[in-house]
Design an enzyme around this catalytic site. Structure first.
Site, PDB file in Angstrom:
ATOM      1  N   HIS A   1      62.751  30.769  51.394  1.00 44.20           N
ATOM      2  CA  HIS A   1      63.385  29.857  52.343  1.00 44.20           C
ATOM      3  C   HIS A   1      64.653  29.255  51.733  1.00 44.20           C
ATOM      4  O   HIS A   1      64.680  28.088  51.317  1.00 44.20           O
ATOM      5  CB  HIS A   1      62.413  28.761  52.770  1.00 44.20           C
ATOM      6  CG  HIS A   1      61.377  29.230  53.731  1.00 44.20           C
ATOM      7  ND1 HIS A   1      60.180  28.576  53.926  1.00 44.20           N
ATOM      8  CD2 HIS A   1      61.349  30.312  54.549  1.00 44.20           C
ATOM      9  CE1 HIS A   1      59.468  29.236  54.832  1.00 44.20           C
ATOM     10  NE2 HIS A   1      60.157  30.282  55.219  1.00 44.20           N
TER      11      HIS A   1
ATOM     12  N   CYS B   1      53.973  35.634  46.455  1.00 45.33           N
ATOM     13  CA  CYS B   1      53.740  34.893  45.212  1.00 45.33           C
ATOM     14  C   CYS B   1      52.263  34.968  44.851  1.00 45.33           C
ATOM     15  O   CYS B   1      51.393  34.721  45.705  1.00 45.33           O
ATOM     16  CB  CYS B   1      54.157  33.436  45.388  1.00 45.33           C
ATOM     17  SG  CYS B   1      53.690  32.385  43.994  1.00 45.33           S
TER      18      CYS B   1
ATOM     19  N   GLU C   1      53.736  30.371  55.068  1.00 43.37           N
ATOM     20  CA  GLU C   1      52.571  30.460  54.178  1.00 43.37           C
ATOM     21  C   GLU C   1      51.286  30.082  54.909  1.00 43.37           C
ATOM     22  O   GLU C   1      50.251  30.747  54.758  1.00 43.37           O
ATOM     23  CB  GLU C   1      52.776  29.551  52.964  1.00 43.37           C
ATOM     24  CG  GLU C   1      51.623  29.618  51.980  1.00 43.37           C
ATOM     25  CD  GLU C   1      51.726  28.596  50.857  1.00 43.37           C
ATOM     26  OE1 GLU C   1      50.672  28.129  50.398  1.00 43.37           O
ATOM     27  OE2 GLU C   1      52.862  28.274  50.444  1.00 43.37           O
TER      28      GLU C   1
ATOM     29  N   CYS D   1      51.331  24.573  43.785  1.00 43.07           N
ATOM     30  CA  CYS D   1      52.020  25.369  42.766  1.00 43.07           C
ATOM     31  C   CYS D   1      52.478  24.501  41.595  1.00 43.07           C
ATOM     32  O   CYS D   1      52.945  23.375  41.776  1.00 43.07           O
ATOM     33  CB  CYS D   1      53.199  26.039  43.463  1.00 43.07           C
ATOM     34  SG  CYS D   1      54.543  26.551  42.406  1.00 43.07           S
TER      35      CYS D   1
ATOM     36  N   SER E   1      59.907  23.878  52.497  1.00 48.07           N
ATOM     37  CA  SER E   1      58.927  22.792  52.460  1.00 48.07           C
ATOM     38  C   SER E   1      58.987  22.027  51.143  1.00 48.07           C
ATOM     39  O   SER E   1      59.008  20.792  51.120  1.00 48.07           O
ATOM     40  CB  SER E   1      57.519  23.364  52.660  1.00 48.07           C
ATOM     41  OG  SER E   1      56.541  22.358  52.553  1.00 48.07           O
TER      42      SER E   1
ATOM     43  N   SER F   1      63.238  27.428  45.683  1.00 44.73           N
ATOM     44  CA  SER F   1      63.912  28.633  46.197  1.00 44.73           C
ATOM     45  C   SER F   1      65.427  28.521  46.169  1.00 44.73           C
ATOM     46  O   SER F   1      66.124  29.383  46.701  1.00 44.73           O
ATOM     47  CB  SER F   1      63.431  28.936  47.627  1.00 44.73           C
ATOM     48  OG  SER F   1      63.498  27.783  48.444  1.00 44.73           O
TER      49      SER F   1
END
Length: 312
Positions: free
Chosen positions: A41, A96, A126, A194, A223, A266
């Site tokens: 993203h 991922c 996701e 994460c 996000s 990202s």
């Protein structure tokens, strides 16, 4: 002006892997590459690959039969994988591994007869992919009000999972509320959020008190980047989520400001450096890079791509 440059910032291991995967696909196959949704993203990244001839699609039916389709870092549902098989597409899975872990947990809990509460944002790629693993078993919650509306029996067999890019604090509030209502609810063996998301949030929480203004490099549909902006704002600082230096407004600053710069998982380093250079040129800013945590995580390229490399 002083720039506080947060470290860690920017690309996480999953994003690095997905981008390297797509770069290698372009090198090997030229411009005959399709990607399901955005590879990550980030506007800058998507535009760079578009210029290289990569096509980003929202429907598998938009990919010519027999072509190459790359799955984005956010993962896809089993239904999308089946559509790709039906069209005889050559697929390369750049999901991922931390997202894959959540998918595997959803499958395991569903097979064991659990009702799964997924904490996440409706419509996020996701979340859509994870819910697709066991749609009959998963209920999505996004707010404390959503938790209040749950209608499971007090002794229901429940487990929770989380989107990997949530605010740790936000997810923690919802988890606490779930445990208050359903003390028996099971949790994943290891938390789903994460490591990179956590580390970037920690850096912003720690450094924002030293800043007058916070700049987060990232796209609006990211996000984890949105969470960084929200954390800074919650600590009482003006915070702006931008794709690059071209979106900066000079009236956000005064010449004696301390400006914290970070980047979502990202956002590429090149856009960070563009902003640093802009502030140096415009406000004669001095730079201080502040390391709050070390990161040494890497992920290998997808197995399918490694096999294709060997055969080439």
């Amino acid at each position: 002006m002083k720039i506080l440059l947060a470290n860690p910032r920017g690309f996480c291991a999953g994003v690095n892997m997905a981008i390297q995967c797509l770069e290698e696909c372009v090198r090997m196959f030229g411009d005959n590459i399709h990607v399901y949704h955005e590879i990550v993203h980030n506007k800058y990244v998507v535009e760079r690959f578009t210029k290289l001839g990569v096509r980003f699609v929202d429907e598998v039916s938009d990919v010519p039969e027999g072509a190459i389709l790359v799955y984005s870092a956010h993962g896809v549902s089993p239904a999308i994988r089946q559509q790709a098989r039906d069209r005889k597409l050559q697929t390369i899975d750049a999901t991922c591994p931390l997202v894959t872990k959540v998918h595997m947990e959803a499958i395991r809990y569903a097979r064991q007869g659990y009702n799964i509460v997924l904490i996440g944002h409706e419509g996020h790629d996701e979340v859509v992919g994870t819910m697709g693993e066991a749609p009959e078993s998963i209920t999505l919650v996004d707010t404390p009000e959503d938790v209040e509306k749950l209608s499971f029996a007090p002794d229901a067999k429940l487990a929770y999972l989380t989107q990997t890019t949530l605010s740790v604090e936000e997810a923690g509030r919802l988890i606490a509320k779930l445990k208050e209502r359903y003390p028996q609810i099971e949790s994943p063996p290891k938390e789903d959020i994460c490591y990179a998301t956590t580390n970037r949030q920690h850096a912003v929480a720690q450094l924002t008190e030293r800043a007058d203004v916070v700049l987060v490099l990232g796209s609006q549909n990211s996000s984890n980047s949105q969470r960084l902006k929200e954390i800074a704002k919650s600590l009482g600082r003006p915070a702006y989520l931008i794709d690059g230096a071209g979106e900066i407004q000079e009236d956000w600053f005064t010449e004696d400001n301390n400006v914290l710069i970070t980047a979502g998982a990202s956002a590429p380093e090149v856009v960070v450096q563009e902003v640093v250079n802009y502030l140096k040129t415009t406000f004669n800013a001095e730079l201080e890079e502040v390391v709050t945590r070390e990161e040494h995580v890497t992920f290998p390229l997808p197995k399918e791509l490694r096999q294709l490399q060997l055969s080439n």
